[in-house]
Design a protein around this motif. Structure first.
Motif, short mmCIF file in Angstrom:
data_model
loop_
_atom_site.label_atom_id
_atom_site.label_comp_id
_atom_site.label_asym_id
_atom_site.label_seq_id
_atom_site.Cartn_x
_atom_site.Cartn_y
_atom_site.Cartn_z
N PRO A 104 0.77 -1.24 0.00
CA PRO A 104 0.00 0.00 0.00
C PRO A 104 0.80 1.29 0.00
O PRO A 104 0.33 2.30 -0.53
CB PRO A 104 -0.83 -0.13 1.28
N ASP A 105 2.00 1.29 0.56
CA ASP A 105 2.73 2.55 0.72
C ASP A 105 3.91 2.71 -0.23
O ASP A 105 4.78 3.55 -0.01
CB ASP A 105 3.19 2.68 2.17
N ILE A 106 3.92 1.92 -1.31
CA ILE A 106 5.00 1.99 -2.29
C ILE A 106 4.61 2.95 -3.41
O ILE A 106 3.61 2.76 -4.09
CB ILE A 106 5.33 0.61 -2.87
N SER A 107 5.44 3.98 -3.60
CA SER A 107 5.16 4.95 -4.67
C SER A 107 5.12 4.27 -6.03
O SER A 107 5.90 3.35 -6.30
CB SER A 107 6.25 6.04 -4.68
N GLY A 108 4.22 4.74 -6.87
CA GLY A 108 4.10 4.19 -8.22
C GLY A 108 3.13 3.04 -8.33
O GLY A 108 2.87 2.54 -9.42
N GLY A 109 2.55 2.63 -7.20
CA GLY A 109 1.70 1.44 -7.22
C GLY A 109 0.24 1.68 -7.47
O GLY A 109 -0.52 0.74 -7.68
N ALA A 110 -0.21 2.93 -7.47
CA ALA A 110 -1.65 3.20 -7.64
C ALA A 110 -2.16 2.74 -8.99
O ALA A 110 -3.33 2.38 -9.14
CB ALA A 110 -1.91 4.70 -7.47
N LEU A 111 -1.29 2.74 -9.98
CA LEU A 111 -1.67 2.39 -11.34
C LEU A 111 -2.33 1.02 -11.44
O LEU A 111 -3.31 0.84 -12.18
CB LEU A 111 -0.42 2.43 -12.23
#
Length: 522
Positions: free
Chosen positions: A208-215
């Motif tokens: 959940p808190d890893i940048s770039g993962g929302a995609l």
């Protein structure tokens, strides 16, 4: 005796086969060499429990393959070679400790009304996201399907600027850098909706808190809503079998039980390969290696480019995965509702915080106390995988460490996977039993696959990393696997790299292989 081909490909994963099919279609004489006795790498199907029960070894979902540029060009031939799809309209769901559930089905109002019942504002948001998806998908799919070149990316962003202005480009950039939690918290009010979508990040290595993962939660949610999910009839291996047949029909070949021990390099140029039995196969145009980055250096030796060498040596892999294949007498009786028996995937990942904790524990070498479990129910969609009235379950356990330093729950003392495997499988089944009581009593056969077994079967899955390398921002887009070499090229002449470690990365879309073939032969 030496054999000479136009192109020599190491490894028979779907990227290798997509590359080989396209090269053969452009007139190349291509040979694929595979160390295992079965083609496909992580995409294959076998009877791992009992005769008559077909299990997908690792990959199950073929939606990306069915929607790929490769399939668009070669789908007709693959169909003639026997590939059939089994579409799922009830795609994925999550169950929650309070006895409720939430799922995404291909019908918009069906999904939206489920969300309405939890939070009316989130239901409204879901409808708005779905309506906006075609416009949002254009730049995203364009980026993910284009060669990793500055000019290609710039052109896509330019087109988006023409349509949406600078604010639209900045919003897109912000979204691409967002973590799953950032986007989910901004977009939805209900923790259940957030967990439903957040679970998709864990299919890669986007906690959940890893940048770039929302995609990835966004794309999976919207694509499943818009198009449904697609499985291969008879198993994911059906795609591999069809690709092999298509390649052979075009004059190419796949050689199994052929362990490549060395890439032959002379004067800075790849000339061919050497097999474990001493045979040499020479290449007129290209040697293509579908291997993990570290393995490429072992096969070819130092490349002469120290930055490239160092980056391959330090290439970062995601935490491991455990697979549990079950042959069962009947589907799980889900406490949350009978409707869950209709879904291809049921996620046992009820909270975003739990997903973050699981990832951190696995990264620290600990067996997670509450792992994320993906329960695949493929025989709901494709009954041909089991005898009449029987079923298979595909349990993917994410994440687990390859090297065990301890147990976050303080219950398992051993650190050897050979000893731990069955004990940890019992923890997984305990969790499944919590949501679907009586499932254990339905089990007819069980096969547990540890992270080390995944790597032994396919060395590309280092430490059980099913995606052949982290997709975090420092190792994605133009940095996958090395800046300047994301198009599959290497510092060695006529030597090329493909597979999930190369842009655009993991998944069954065959992008790395197909893009490379287009680069090499048009």
């Amino acid at each position: 005796m030496e054999e000479t081909l136009d192109g020599v490909i190491i490894g028979s994963g779907h990227n290798s086969l997509a590359c080989a099919v396209h090269l053969a279609a452009q007139g190349w004489k291509v040979g694929v060499f595979e160390r295992a006795s079965v083609a496909g790498g992580a995409v294959k199907t076998g009877e791992y429990t009992l005769p008559g029960y077909s299990h997908d070894w690792a990959a199950m979902n073929l939606s990306l393959f069915a929607g790929s540029a490769f399939f668009k060009e070669y789908g007709e031939e693959l169909g003639r070679s026997g590939l059939e799809f089994a579409p799922a309209s009830d795609c994925f769901s999550s169950v929650f400790p309070d006895g409720s559930w939430l799922g995404v089905s291909n019908d918009l109002e069906t999904t939206a009304k489920r969300i309405d019942a939890i939070d009316a504002d989130d239901g409204k948001t879901w409808r708005e996201l779905t309506a906006a998806f075609p416009a949002m998908a254009e730049p995203l799919v364009g980026l993910l399907g284009s060669p990793a070149k500055k000019r290609a990316f710039a052109y896509i962003l330019y087109k988006h600027w023409r349509k949406s202005g600078m604010d639209g480009v900045l919003d897109l950039g912000r979204f691409l850098m967002s973590s799953p939690r950032d986007w989910l918290n901004e977009t939805f009010r209900s923790p259940k909706v957030r967990a439903l979508l957040g679970a998709w990040g864990m299919h890669l290595d986007f906690a959940p808190d890893i940048s770039g993962g929302a995609l990835f939660p966004y794309l999976e949610g919207m694509a499943n809503q818009a198009f449904g999910m697609v499985l291969g009839k008879g198993g994911a291996g059906a795609a591999i079998n069809a690709m092999v047949s298509t390649l052979e029909a075009r004059g190419g070949s796949v050689t199994l039980n052929a362990d490549v021990t060395r890439i032959l390099v002379e004067n800075g140029e790849a000339k061919g390969i050497e097999l474990a039995d001493g045979r040499k196969v020479m290449a007129r145009n290209a040697v293509i290696a579908n291997v993990a980055p570290g393995a490429l250096l072992k096969l070819a030796g130092e490349t002469g480019d120290q930055r490239y060498n160092d980056r391959l040596k330090t290439f970062s892999h995601a935490p491991g995965t455990m697979m549990i294949h079950l042959a069962v007498d009947a589907l799980p009786d889900w406490s949350a509702g009978e409707e869950l028996k209709d879904f291809a995937y049921v996620h046992l990942a009820p909270e975003v915080d739990q997903m973050a904790r699981t990832y951190a524990q696995a990264q620290a070498g600990l067996l997670p106390d509450e792992p994320v479990i993906v329960c695949g129910q493929p025989t709901v969609i494709d009954p041909s995988r089991a005898p009449d009235g029987k079923h298979v379950l595909w349990l993917q356990v994410r994440m687990v460490p390859a090297v065990i330093n301890g147990d976050a729950a303080g219950q398992i003392e051993e650190t050897d996977w050979e000893v731990v495997a069955d004990k940890y499988a019992e923890r997984v089944l305990d969790i499944l039993e919590r949501y679907a009581p009586g499932t254990r009593s339905k089990i007819l056969g069980r096969h547990v696959v540890t992270p080390l077994m995944l790597e032994a079967d396919n060395p590309n899955l280092v430490g059980g990393d099913q995606i052949c390398g982290s997709h975090h921002l420092t190792q994605h887009f133009m940095f996958r696997p090395v800046r300047g070499f994301a198009d599959g090229s290497t510092p060695v002449g006529n030597l090329f790299h493909t597979g999930a470690a190369v842009w655009p990365g993991a998944g069954t879309g065959a992008g790395p292989g197909y893009l490379l073939a287009q680069k090499l032969a048009g």
